[in-house]
Design an enzyme around this catalytic site. Structure first.
Site, PDB file in Angstrom:
ATOM      1  CB  THR A 110       6.003 -37.794  -5.555  1.00  0.00           C
ATOM      2  OG1 THR A 110       4.865 -37.499  -6.353  1.00  0.00           O
ATOM      3  CG2 THR A 110       7.260 -37.558  -6.362  1.00  0.00           C
ATOM      4  CG  ASN A 111       0.789 -40.018  -4.286  1.00  0.00           C
ATOM      5  OD1 ASN A 111       1.122 -38.852  -4.445  1.00  0.00           O
ATOM      6  ND2 ASN A 111      -0.267 -40.554  -4.848  1.00  0.00           N
ATOM      7  CG  ASP A 112       3.513 -45.529  -2.215  1.00  0.00           C
ATOM      8  OD1 ASP A 112       2.617 -45.031  -1.522  1.00  0.00           O
ATOM      9  OD2 ASP A 112       3.409 -46.622  -2.773  1.00  0.00           O
ATOM     10  N   GLY A 170      -8.410  -7.655   4.680  1.00  0.00           N
ATOM     11  CA  GLY A 170      -9.196  -7.932   5.875  1.00  0.00           C
ATOM     12  C   GLY A 170      -8.398  -8.437   7.046  1.00  0.00           C
ATOM     13  NE  ARG A 193      -3.485 -44.807  -9.174  1.00  0.00           N
ATOM     14  CZ  ARG A 193      -3.742 -43.553  -9.536  1.00  0.00           C
ATOM     15  NH1 ARG A 193      -4.626 -43.310 -10.487  1.00  0.00           N
ATOM     16  NH2 ARG A 193      -3.124 -42.547  -8.940  1.00  0.00           N
ATOM     17  NE  ARG A 195      -6.084  -4.275  -2.925  1.00  0.00           N
ATOM     18  CZ  ARG A 195      -6.516  -4.741  -1.763  1.00  0.00           C
ATOM     19  NH1 ARG A 195      -5.660  -5.084  -0.829  1.00  0.00           N
ATOM     20  NH2 ARG A 195      -7.808  -4.861  -1.526  1.00  0.00           N
ATOM     21  CD  GLU A 223       5.833 -46.974  -6.036  1.00  0.00           C
ATOM     22  OE1 GLU A 223       4.885 -46.272  -5.701  1.00  0.00           O
ATOM     23  OE2 GLU A 223       5.698 -48.019  -6.710  1.00  0.00           O
ATOM     24  CE  LYS A 277      -3.616  -0.201   2.549  1.00  0.00           C
ATOM     25  NZ  LYS A 277      -4.984   0.015   3.076  1.00  0.00           N
TER      26      LYS A 277
END
Lengths: 873, 873
Positions: B766-768, B101, B560, B336, B744, B22
């Site tokens: 990358t999950n496992d 806010g 899968r 802005r 993995e 600002k």
């Protein structure tokens, strides 16, 4: 062009890789002028070529073999296939590493109808010649032609029955000729071709069969069990025959320069008159002690004793020798460093050092670290033993005490062990097929076989209690009954074995801890001079800590605090803590636990004195402290007055799909900081009080588990430090302490450099690190690991010995990164790998400061650390 | 010495880090000659000093502040505390990143009894002066003195009731004076001291309060949600007051240079006559559209439009402006870059590019990748919508469609979402306290507040459907009832929201897939020109594959095969396969599955054509295919005629303590090679048949999951290759194929160099990899991760965005080692991270060839890949 076949006179003991152990030693004995029947060795390289060329022996190698045969003919004056003076040879395998009982042997090769006649004329002993040919056909058919041995046995036993004789010697030459005829008919019926007559063909087939046997199932299993690479190949030794079965002036034997049982410095062995070597090794006939040979053949024995002395000095180690006496002439057939019990290894190493034959380092290297375990094995409680009913006496084949339920097959022993039942394997005699059962059994009992039988040799190698040749028992393997006198014992009945005395007891006999000999202390003092790794122990209570100190532990590397939580008078408070709805309730419950924990730590500090003690904050998921079945929950509900629904709800709430990767370790302290605060207070207060009462300067080490990143560690460290500093200020104490972490999550290892900014020490928790790095849940993947080993996908169990390539790589990274952040970072390991010799050597090379293991394995760790230091100098 | 306070005339827009967003923009507007009320900015460095000095502002900074006050007094001719011509200022926070806010504002600072009198005289408007003072006390007490706002509201409302007036304007000056007296008494009662009279004291307290508010809970939560570092600090802007509440020639407004809803190129905003700015932003009064300002204040509006044009060209972006009109004179209070919906962002970026204001790269960077999701969100099925009952109409605050059960508090919405219930959050109006509920809700409905209210702004930022200011509904939050006309709706009742039209529907209305605009195609064509990463999709069936192609997928990165196993007509065969006692039985069951699998793959190949398709062999533990409860087991037993005990035994046998680390992935194919054989045959046969029928050259990629070491991969690869080669030979087909692996398991990454000797491609799972590397079971650690984020131990959820330090380190190592073994190794990622923009940038930097994500996220991945390419040029 490289040479594929060597005469014994061309080699020496350094050529083991090429000639195999047996071949190299035959060459060496030849070289130093000992009486070795002449012969030659087909090399391991030839074996590799055989496999490369899909099971064929090329013409170049064949040519080399027969040029050596010609040489042998020239030197012995005998000729292959010659009717008057036939050359007969033995064909034996000889791998780089000794693999007893694993490879196959053929004797009397070169015999056929004509040469048998020649042999009969030459020896003036037709029965001997017939028997030799009979044995040859039987052995060759079994090993080379792969016709089941039982079919030959049936013919042989049938003849004995027909003739009404009890012993083999009861059969005459004509009977044997009849048997030979039936054997040949059997071969023709089985294979559709004649039994080979041509000695050259016999030889080439035999060599191939030895090569083939490198990859038979027993050999593969043995290699797997002993971590022997599968691509080494075996050599083949072809040696002119000498005959131990040429009547009563002949014989054969196996002997050790010192006792392989207790290390005593006198010749130890067995001898069988008028027999061939296989009769001794296979345990088919029970031989006489070597002392009787001294009486029967005093001159030959004196010569043998002289040679034994030469060999021991030459090899600077206790030797295991095979020999044959042919008509009063001694021939050496083999020498090698003898397998021995841990006690014998200890005594022999210390004695050889005292005799000036070897130096300290060699003495230390001679004691196999894994084997040391045997010395620490329990023996029977003598009082209980006095009350126990003695059932039978056999040979003291491998020392120690064992108690368990009896099983009659390897498969059943394995199945029992998988259910956690301690098994005693009972067999008529063992064979390599029984290996898997022997591995899992507590002890082994055989009805037949001597001190050098398969059961005895293998059991000693495994450090497993064995009573062999227990003639008074009858084993009915098929009906699963063992009979001793009039008593019958069935599968699952309890027996106890004393392998040191060779006695079988009825039922379960309690055991006690072993005492350690003076030689042990001597060797361990050398070990402690040499090693640089410190050895700590994993201990949770003063009793274990004291035991570990007696075994030489220099500190505690892992004091788990959860075991303390499980004790009967505490578990209600632990459960109240878990069930607490508010922080206040939780604190109240923890306040109840605090004095217990403080007491635990005081007890441990009092035993350990100023030795370092690393205490790990609470680690397991909280559901482990709660009951799980509906009944247990009802019971607990009544006990502690908490509604069963609330308990069930909490249990359900704490349930995890993969608890290994769940709410445990430092994660608990982050959710419930009060736990860390209570434990930190208990630790520091205990240390201050013991320092005061005993005038010590204990520096407790507080360890935060399961840290994956620095922020986690910092969060819990702050709780610990704030608590500890408040106590120190309150008590006005002068005390130092360290706060460090387990490295057991792969991410912790990967970010060790950051973590070391705050952590004052690392301790590798290699159990969990292995689980997460390899993705193997230890509770679930036992079967998978077994299958992988069987399929050759894994060399060893990564939970027993560190997976150096994977898990080890993370450890090396973490050490390097940690030390580069904090050069004086203290590094240790507290996973169960801390007691595994190969893992200890890895830890030494990786630059760890200490390993920590169970009290029982502390001596092993000390020895392994010294050996690692010597090997990596 | 560094400068801690800057006049607006001293700064510019590049000084955001120091002056906050600002402050920098106020300086910039001043610099380019726009009408900005004068003032100064206390820098973020001063804020950091404030925290370093434990909440004190040092004398040096204080001195600087008052020298700027003096400058301001000189320039305006007004004086702090002057009874005749008092200087009044606003004090506002201004952080580096816009935090709507989140921070607190104080207006009319400088007022006390005397200056109020002066203001009244000066403006000839005593009521205005009184109201200004009344507002000041109320705001200052709330924000600085932290006295609950409700207590002031009660006094104010009480007065209105007492006087019987409905609107604030109904109160006279005397009433306000009475209120002021009561306010002061309240402050004294609450704090035990007088409300501060001295403007200098007021100013210093206000500045401190702004600094303090940097660390209030709302601000911390916002920063966490938006990954804003917590150590930046905020600046404070002190600006001489202008008054929008000086009667009907005054007003205040908020406007955008283009529509933040759809991007249309005309001024969009709201205006409120005779009001102060906070009234608009807080949504307390519902303002008028800006078009009405054009009618009411044509000249002022023209001037405002001119300035808006200047600002947009100057900043090269759509601007969000705040302004005040004081007696027909326009003042700019803020500019802005405006937040916008994805659709607006798209149109504005494309339009600005077409207008020549920005280049392609800038246009691409302007579209926030995560936000693109909004464009792909479903809308209502128009047929279903036509039949739906329209309940109410509010403001179309954030576009999209949402349907769910209604909840009246954030906590209840969170609780519902945790149980998997789709929630609609219904509030009188939202406040920052509701953020957590807004995050989990499908949509948001408020009774009050405009298009720039809290609910509207936040919802648009989240791409979440929102209907705001829906005046016809009454919300009784306490009793959890919403009333529309005579109808009542309770917690859990279903509603549907159309955020694009601002309509509320009764019950559940079905939704449909979105269509994509021409601007979308234009922007995505630029994206595809720029990016170097390929984008694949995770799809298991032709429908998903086709959808992904429409979204621009260039192949399948993860097909899968287990989902295919679950289909109704196949699951019996799958179960027979699992329950098979012999290999033959297993093969029979697999033979039944084979045609289904082949059909699945053919369907996918037909859709994908020659685009690459990576098919993963069966991965999940087999127990997932069996029932678990006693009833289900009984039922299955009846269905397939297998005894229930046998089923129970199998279920028990397959039970694992940590299935994540158990018998799954390639381990299944090692135990049951028949599975791999069947799947390989199905894949290659399908490819050959489609190649033949469609004249294609499909190169299927067969992927082996959960590989930890080379031997595992080799074992399964051999099964696959032997099978595939046999099929190729049988079919005489000319087809290429690849066999690769998932990376993995951490050990797989650590030994990637070895694995790449055999594997032709890597796909990071990358999950496992995250689960094992961090030791976080995804099914269990949701709570832990939430707790860690709350405690500041984790920045983000590692299952949403790759943990680059830990997991990413392993990926980098694996890429490097893999490529050094096999330079043409193809590298991709198929974990859910493949659709996360930050992870995609990481993959780009790490040198992956492609990312694979769900069809829906393909456009996001394309955009993120292009942005990564631009940023890393």
């Amino acid at each position: 062009m490289s040479q594929f076949v060597y005469s014994f006179s061309e080699g020496n003991k350094e050529m083991k890789n090429l000639l195999g152990g047996k071949g190299a030693n035959l060459a060496e004995m030849t070289k130093i002028g000992l009486p070795v029947p002449q012969g030659f060795t087909v090399t391991t390289e030839a074996c590799k070529r055989y496999y490369q060329e899909n099971g064929e022996i090329g013409p170049d190698i064949r040519k080399e073999i027969f040029s050596k045969v010609a040489e042998l003919e020239e030197n012995t004056g005998k000729k292959f296939g010659d009717k008057k003076n036939p050359l007969l040879v033995s064909v034996r395998s000889g791998a780089v590493f000794s693999m007893p009982g694993m490879m196959d042997t053929i004797l009397n090769l070169g015999l056929n109808e004509e040469t048998m006649e020649g042999l009969a004329a030459l020896t003036e002993n037709p029965r001997f010649a017939c028997d030799s040919y009979r044995r040859f056909i039987q052995m060759f058919s079994d090993v080379v032609l792969e016709i089941p041995k039982a079919k030959f046995d049936a013919i042989f036993e049938g003849k004995k029955e027909e003739k009404g004789v009890k012993y083999d010697l009861g059969l005459e030459a004509e009977d044997l000729l009849d048997i030979i005829g039936k054997y040949k008919a059997l071969v023709k019926a089985e294979l559709g071709r004649e039994f080979p007559r041509d000695p050259a063909e016999q030889l080439m087939e035999a060599v191939k069969a030895v090569f083939r046997s490198w990859n038979n199932e027993r050999a593969i299993l043995y290699r797997k069990l002993n971590n022997i690479p599968s691509d080494l190949g075996t050599a083949v030794n072809v040696q002119s025959m000498v005959f131990g079965n040429m009547g009563d002036s002949s014989g054969t034997g196996v002997a050790f320069t010192r006792s392989p049982v207790n290390g005593e410095n006198r010749i130890f062995g067995e001898f069988l008159v008028n027999a061939q070597g296989e009769d001794v090794v296979a345990g088919i006939r029970t031989p006489q002690p070597i002392a009787e040979m001294e009486e029967a053949f005093p001159e030959v024995y004196a010569e043998f004793a002289r040679i034994a002395g030469i060999l021991e000095k030459h090899y600077k180690d206790m030797q295991d020798m095979e020999f044959t006496v042919e008509r009063n002439k001694l021939y050496m057939l083999q020498t090698r460093s003898g397998k021995r019990t841990a006690a014998a290894a200890m005594k022999i190493a210390v004695d050889l050092r005292k005799e000036g034959i070897i130096d300290k380092e060699t003495a230390v290297l001679r004691q196999e670290a894994g084997q040391l375990d045997q010395l620490l094995h329990p023996t029977f409680n003598q009082k209980k033993l006095a009350a126990a009913r003695k059932l039978a006496k056999g040979l003291p084949a491998s020392p120690g005490a064992a108690t368990g339920a009896i099983y009659f097959t390897a498969e059943e022993a394995v199945a029992a062990a998988e259910q956690g039942i301690k098994a005693i394997l009972v067999r008529q005699e063992t064979s390599p097929e029984d290996l898997a059962g022997m591995v899992v059994a507590e002890g082994i009992l055989t009805a037949r076989g001597g001190m050098t039988s398969h059961a005895a040799v293998v059991a000693r190698g495994m450090g497993k209690c064995c009573v062999a040749g227990c003639a008074s028992i009858q084993v009915d393997e098929e009906n699963k009954v063992m009979t001793i006198g009039k008593r019958q014992f069935h599968q699952g009945d309890f027996l106890s074995l004393d392998g040191t005395e060779g006695v079988v007891y009825q039922g379960h006999v309690a055991t006690i801890e072993p005492e350690l000999s003076g030689d042990f202390q001597t060797l361990m003092s050398w070990v402690d001079e040499i090693r640089t790794l410190r050895i700590r122990t994993n201990a949770d209570n003063p009793r274990d800590a004291a035991q570990a100190i007696r075994f030489g532990a220099e500190g505690i590397g892992l004091c788990r605090t959860e075991h303390m939580f499980f004790e009967e008078e505490r578990i209600p408070a632990v459960r109240r803590m878990i069930l607490a709805d508010t922080v206040e309730e939780r604190k109240e419950a923890l306040d109840l636990l605090m004095p217990y924990q403080k007491g635990d730590f005081k007890g441990i500090f009092e035993v350990m004195g100023e030795r370092p003690v690393t205490i790990r904050l609470l680690d397991p998921p909280l559901h482990e402290f709660l009951p799980h079945t509906e009944e247990e929950i009802q019971e607990l509900s009544r006990q502690i007055g908490v509604p069963a629904e609330k308990l069930s709800k909490k249990v359900a709430e704490l349930h995890e799909f993969n608890p290994m990767l769940g709410h445990r370790g430092c994660r608990l302290c982050i959710t419930y900081p009060e736990i860390a605060v209570m434990q930190a207070e208990a630790i520091i207060t205990a240390a201050i009080e013991v320092n005061k009462s005993m005038g010590l300067k204990i520096v407790p080490e507080i360890m935060i588990p399961l840290v994956g990143f620095k922020a986690e560690f910092d969060y819990v460290k702050k709780l610990v430090v704030d608590t500890v500093e408040a106590v120190i200020a309150r008590e006005k104490a002068d005390i130092k302490y360290l706060v460090g972490t387990m490295i057991e999550v792969p991410r912790g290892a990967l970010t060790a450099g950051e973590i070391a900014e705050s952590a004052e020490f690392f301790s590798f928790g290699t159990n969990d690190l292995t689980q997460m790095t390899m993705g193997f849940s230890r509770d679930d993947t036992g079967k998978i690991i077994r299958e992988y080993k069987e399929k050759g996908l894994l060399e060893g169990d990564p939970f027993q010995s560190i997976d150096q390539t994977g898990v080890g790589q993370l450890m090396e990274m973490a050490c390097k990164a940690g030390r580069s952040t904090r050069p004086d970072l203290h590094l240790g390991i507290c996973g169960e790998h801390g007691g595994d010799p190969a893992s200890i050597e890895f830890c030494h090379r990786t630059g760890l400061d200490y390993v920590s293991c169970s009290p029982f394995r502390v001596p092993i760790a000390r020895l392994a650390a010294a050996q690692a230091a010597i090997k990596n100098r």
